[in-house]
Design a protein around this motif. Structure first.
Motif, PDB file in Angstrom:
ATOM      1  N   ASP A  77      -0.925  23.939  -9.266  1.00 37.03           N
ATOM      2  CA  ASP A  77      -1.992  23.755  -9.351  1.00 37.03           C
ATOM      3  C   ASP A  77      -2.574  24.133  -7.820  1.00 37.03           C
ATOM      4  O   ASP A  77      -1.902  23.557  -6.786  1.00 37.03           O
ATOM      5  CB  ASP A  77      -2.514  22.476  -9.615  1.00 37.03           C
ATOM      6  CG  ASP A  77      -2.670  22.272 -10.805  1.00 37.03           C
ATOM      7  OD1 ASP A  77      -2.513  23.160 -11.905  1.00 37.03           O
ATOM      8  OD2 ASP A  77      -2.767  21.009 -11.476  1.00 37.03           O
ATOM      9  N   LEU A  78      -3.313  24.962  -7.508  1.00 36.46           N
ATOM     10  CA  LEU A  78      -3.842  25.211  -6.172  1.00 36.46           C
ATOM     11  C   LEU A  78      -5.106  24.479  -5.878  1.00 36.46           C
ATOM     12  O   LEU A  78      -6.282  25.085  -6.672  1.00 36.46           O
ATOM     13  CB  LEU A  78      -3.789  26.985  -5.951  1.00 36.46           C
ATOM     14  CG  LEU A  78      -2.634  27.437  -6.120  1.00 36.46           C
ATOM     15  CD1 LEU A  78      -2.878  29.042  -6.110  1.00 36.46           C
ATOM     16  CD2 LEU A  78      -1.492  27.211  -5.390  1.00 36.46           C
ATOM     17  N   TRP A 117       2.631  36.102  -4.741  1.00 39.91           N
ATOM     18  CA  TRP A 117       2.575  34.683  -4.433  1.00 39.91           C
ATOM     19  C   TRP A 117       2.767  34.458  -2.730  1.00 39.91           C
ATOM     20  O   TRP A 117       1.969  33.481  -2.456  1.00 39.91           O
ATOM     21  CB  TRP A 117       3.812  34.065  -4.909  1.00 39.91           C
ATOM     22  CG  TRP A 117       3.545  33.755  -6.273  1.00 39.91           C
ATOM     23  CD1 TRP A 117       4.152  34.351  -7.325  1.00 39.91           C
ATOM     24  CD2 TRP A 117       2.765  32.968  -6.838  1.00 39.91           C
ATOM     25  NE1 TRP A 117       3.630  33.794  -8.591  1.00 39.91           N
ATOM     26  CE2 TRP A 117       2.744  32.931  -8.469  1.00 39.91           C
ATOM     27  CE3 TRP A 117       1.711  31.978  -6.318  1.00 39.91           C
ATOM     28  CZ2 TRP A 117       1.948  32.216  -9.150  1.00 39.91           C
ATOM     29  CZ3 TRP A 117       1.019  31.059  -7.016  1.00 39.91           C
ATOM     30  CH2 TRP A 117       1.161  31.231  -8.495  1.00 39.91           C
ATOM     31  N   ALA A 118       3.207  35.283  -2.014  1.00 39.75           N
ATOM     32  CA  ALA A 118       2.989  35.094  -0.421  1.00 39.75           C
ATOM     33  C   ALA A 118       1.714  35.270  -0.177  1.00 39.75           C
ATOM     34  O   ALA A 118       1.176  34.568   0.833  1.00 39.75           O
ATOM     35  CB  ALA A 118       3.995  36.151   0.152  1.00 39.75           C
ATOM     36  N   ALA A 119       0.861  36.070  -0.599  1.00 41.27           N
ATOM     37  CA  ALA A 119      -0.422  36.257  -0.178  1.00 41.27           C
ATOM     38  C   ALA A 119      -1.260  35.203  -0.838  1.00 41.27           C
ATOM     39  O   ALA A 119      -2.473  34.667  -0.236  1.00 41.27           O
ATOM     40  CB  ALA A 119      -1.175  37.613  -0.905  1.00 41.27           C
ATOM     41  N   ALA A 120      -1.242  34.765  -2.184  1.00 37.67           N
ATOM     42  CA  ALA A 120      -1.874  33.761  -2.685  1.00 37.67           C
ATOM     43  C   ALA A 120      -1.592  32.321  -2.036  1.00 37.67           C
ATOM     44  O   ALA A 120      -2.552  31.607  -1.836  1.00 37.67           O
ATOM     45  CB  ALA A 120      -1.435  33.636  -4.157  1.00 37.67           C
ATOM     46  N   LEU A 121      -0.375  32.072  -1.644  1.00 42.29           N
ATOM     47  CA  LEU A 121      -0.159  30.889  -1.000  1.00 42.29           C
ATOM     48  C   LEU A 121      -0.162  31.045   0.425  1.00 42.29           C
ATOM     49  O   LEU A 121      -0.017  29.630   1.225  1.00 42.29           O
ATOM     50  CB  LEU A 121       1.282  30.329  -1.625  1.00 42.29           C
ATOM     51  CG  LEU A 121       1.480  30.225  -2.817  1.00 42.29           C
ATOM     52  CD1 LEU A 121       2.784  30.000  -3.290  1.00 42.29           C
ATOM     53  CD2 LEU A 121       0.621  28.971  -3.284  1.00 42.29           C
ATOM     54  N   ASP A 169       6.740  28.303   3.810  1.00 42.96           N
ATOM     55  CA  ASP A 169       5.354  27.852   4.251  1.00 42.96           C
ATOM     56  C   ASP A 169       5.513  27.863   5.800  1.00 42.96           C
ATOM     57  O   ASP A 169       6.454  27.524   6.368  1.00 42.96           O
ATOM     58  CB  ASP A 169       4.890  26.495   3.784  1.00 42.96           C
ATOM     59  CG  ASP A 169       3.594  26.086   4.404  1.00 42.96           C
ATOM     60  OD1 ASP A 169       3.060  26.781   5.251  1.00 42.96           O
ATOM     61  OD2 ASP A 169       3.386  25.074   4.042  1.00 42.96           O
ATOM     62  N   PRO A 170       4.729  28.754   6.255  1.00 43.96           N
ATOM     63  CA  PRO A 170       5.024  28.839   7.800  1.00 43.96           C
ATOM     64  C   PRO A 170       4.636  27.790   8.652  1.00 43.96           C
ATOM     65  O   PRO A 170       5.232  27.683   9.757  1.00 43.96           O
ATOM     66  CB  PRO A 170       4.032  30.198   8.339  1.00 43.96           C
ATOM     67  CG  PRO A 170       2.942  30.182   7.088  1.00 43.96           C
ATOM     68  CD  PRO A 170       3.697  29.802   5.902  1.00 43.96           C
TER      69      PRO A 170
END
Length: 119
Positions: free
Chosen positions: A65-66, A19-23, A39-40
């Motif tokens: 939903d992305l 999830w960190a990589a996906a988002l 979120d950075p």
């Protein structure tokens, strides 16, 4: 008020990388039973991956939903991270949609808006 989403899972440490990589989020340390994702940019909601003992048994009642601009590229990217396609791509009222599952079976969608919505 802050909006925080909590995703139940069997192994939050294992799922956090996906999830960190996906988002594009930052992954926090495991602080049982949670791993926090942030979120950075500070704009997106905080996400907590929560260890639960029971397995997932049915469709999620809520899912992310992305919204994306390139279905092929994003589909290749998230499946390369470990997602699996559940259904699609298909048109849903003009929106190109693919339903996927993360490595622990939680559903999410990639959504490409119609041209007129992409401004």
């Amino acid at each position: 008020m802050d909006l925080v989403f909590v995703l139940d899972c069997g192994d939050p440490e294992a799922l956090a990388g996906f999830w960190a990589a996906a988002l594009g989020y930052d992954r926090g340390e495991y602080d049982p039973p949670y791993v926090a994702l942030t979120d950075p940019s500070g704009k997106g909601p905080r996400i907590l991956l929560q260890r639960v003992p029971e397995p997932k048994t049915a469709k999620n009642r809520m899912h992310p939903d992305l919204r994306i601009t390139d279905m092929d590229a994003e589909l290749a990217r998230v499946t390369g991270l470990g997602a699996t396609v559940v259904r699609g791509p298909f048109l849903d009222d003009g929106w190109l949609t693919t339903v996927l599952a993360d490595p622990q079976g939680n559903e999410f969608c990639l959504i490409r808006p119609p041209e007129e919505e992409r401004t």
